[in-house]
Design an enzyme around this catalytic site. Structure first.
Site, PDB file in Angstrom:
ATOM      1  N   GLU A   1      -9.395  -9.645   3.092  1.00  0.00           N
ATOM      2  CA  GLU A   1      -9.722  -8.246   2.785  1.00  0.00           C
ATOM      3  C   GLU A   1     -11.057  -8.164   2.052  1.00  0.00           C
ATOM      4  OE1 GLU A   1      -6.549  -5.954   1.088  1.00  0.00           O
ATOM      5  OE2 GLU A   1      -7.848  -4.246   0.669  1.00  0.00           O
TER       6      GLU A   1
ATOM      7  N   GLU B   1      -0.136 -12.546  -2.056  1.00  0.00           N
ATOM      8  CA  GLU B   1      -1.564 -12.580  -2.395  1.00  0.00           C
ATOM      9  C   GLU B   1      -1.908 -13.808  -3.232  1.00  0.00           C
ATOM     10  OE1 GLU B   1      -2.747  -8.855  -4.135  1.00  0.00           O
ATOM     11  OE2 GLU B   1      -1.884  -7.685  -2.480  1.00  0.00           O
TER      12      GLU B   1
ATOM     13  N   LYS C   1       4.416 -11.525   3.199  1.00  0.00           N
ATOM     14  CA  LYS C   1       3.004 -11.662   2.818  1.00  0.00           C
ATOM     15  C   LYS C   1       2.895 -11.713   1.297  1.00  0.00           C
ATOM     16  CE  LYS C   1      -0.236  -8.257   3.381  1.00  0.00           C
ATOM     17  NZ  LYS C   1      -0.713  -8.078   1.981  1.00  0.00           N
TER      18      LYS C   1
ATOM     19  N   SER D   1       0.842  -1.202   0.000  1.00  0.00           N
ATOM     20  CA  SER D   1       0.000   0.000   0.000  1.00  0.00           C
ATOM     21  C   SER D   1       0.874   1.248   0.000  1.00  0.00           C
ATOM     22  CB  SER D   1      -0.928   0.008   1.223  1.00  0.00           C
ATOM     23  OG  SER D   1      -0.185  -0.198   2.409  1.00  0.00           O
TER      24      SER D   1
HETATM   25  O1  KIV Z   1      -0.475  -3.438   1.489  1.00  0.00           O
HETATM   26  C1  KIV Z   1      -1.205  -3.360   2.488  1.00  0.00           C
HETATM   27  O2  KIV Z   1      -1.245  -2.371   3.201  1.00  0.00           O
HETATM   28  C2  KIV Z   1      -2.041  -4.507   2.792  1.00  0.00           C
HETATM   29  C3  KIV Z   1      -3.056  -4.362   3.890  1.00  0.00           C
HETATM   30  C4  KIV Z   1      -4.187  -3.528   3.434  1.00  0.00           C
HETATM   31  C5  KIV Z   1      -3.514  -5.684   4.398  1.00  0.00           C
HETATM   32  O3  KIV Z   1      -1.925  -5.521   2.171  1.00  0.00           O
END
Ligand code: KIV
Length: 273
Positions: free
Chosen positions: A189, A122, A120, A53
């Site tokens: 999400e 996706e 993390k 983000s």
């Molecule tokens: O990139 C991010 O901030 C995220 C969150 C919204 C979970 O993946």
């Protein structure tokens, strides 16, 4: 003479699993620099995410797609310097994990240079092999399902996922599949609250919701949203401005942690049916 350490033990991956087992909710916030990281750590935030983000809230782009591994490493290293307790999660950016080999290389950089304790990524399906490869090499993985912002060009926008029966069933199956592949945590999400509750109850690993209702094992918000900062982008309905009712940024972070812990955030109005 012996001195007693007053240092609070750092949050670990097993500690997050224990929190789910104990029914203690997990707080997560995104962060991109050392000063905010220090304030979040002091406020008791359990996990801090250097999310892609940052492409939107820091770099001013229209999506997360332009973010690179170098960008995440740079911001993760800064955030790591501000933390002493919270567990640091870092996003694998768009296509940086297109093959298991590339995912291993990018994760080595996020953990080795950026100081992340978990990465993390996706999706499920073709990502399951990658999750398994990382998990087998002791890279803790946070999976991310529902609205996956890196797929925005395919999805055609940022909208709630899993409302139709077929999509809901795919989400249930994907959640189980990422767990069985070796993921340690799962971000959900923009998922209808009942579906997120059902998925949460079906998994051993904790779920962290954003626009996914109060029944997830934890919550995450983008820091700028929690502080009521409005950029070029529309503010999503699942956001709450915690600074509006607080005296300082650190108090706002602490109010968020308290509200996640006692289940008062998210309220009904922040979720989707
Ligand atoms: O990139 C991010 O901030 C995220 C969150 C919204 C979970 O993946």
């Amino acid at each position: 003479m012996t001195t007693q350490s007053t240092r609070i033990p750092p949050v670990t991956v097993p500690a997050l699993h224990q929190m789910k087992a104990d029914g203690r909710r997990i707080s997560m916030l995104t962060c991109y620099d050392a000063t905010f990281a220090f304030a979040m750590d002091h406020a008791g935030v359990d996990t801090v995410l250097v999310g892609d983000s940052l492409g939107m809230v820091v770099q001013g782009c229209d999506s997360t797609l332009p973010v690179t591994v170098d960008h995440i490493v740079y911001h993760a290293a800064a955030v790591a310097r501000g933390l002493s307790r919270a567990l640091l999660v870092a996003d694998l950016p768009f296509l940086s994990y297109a093959t298991p080999g590339r995912a291993l290389d990018a994760s080595r950089r996020l953990m080795g240079e950026g100081g992340a304790a978990m990465v993390k990524l996706e999706g499920a399906g073709p990502m399951l092999e990658t999750i398994a490869t990382l998990a087998q090499r002791d890279v803790p993985v946070c999976a991310h399902l529902g609205l996956t912002p890196q797929s925005v060009m395919k999805l055609g926008g940022f909208r709630v996922q899993g409302r139709e029966a077929v999509a809901a069933q795919r989400l249930r199956a994907d959640a189980l599949a990422v767990q069985e592949a070796g993921a340690d945590l799962l971000v959900l999400e923009c998922v209808p609250r009942m579906l997120a509750a059902e998925i949460t109850a079906s998994l051993r690993i904790p779920t962290i919701g954003i626009g996914a209702g109060a029944q997830c094992d934890g919550q995450v918000l983008v820091m700028h949203d929690l502080l009521g900062l409005r950029g070029r982008h529309r503010t999503p309905r699942f956001v709450k401005d915690f600074l509006a009712e607080s005296d300082s940024v650190e108090d706002a972070f602490a109010a968020y942690v308290a509200a996640v812990r006692d289940g008062s955030f998210p309220a009904q109005a922040h979720g989707f049916d």
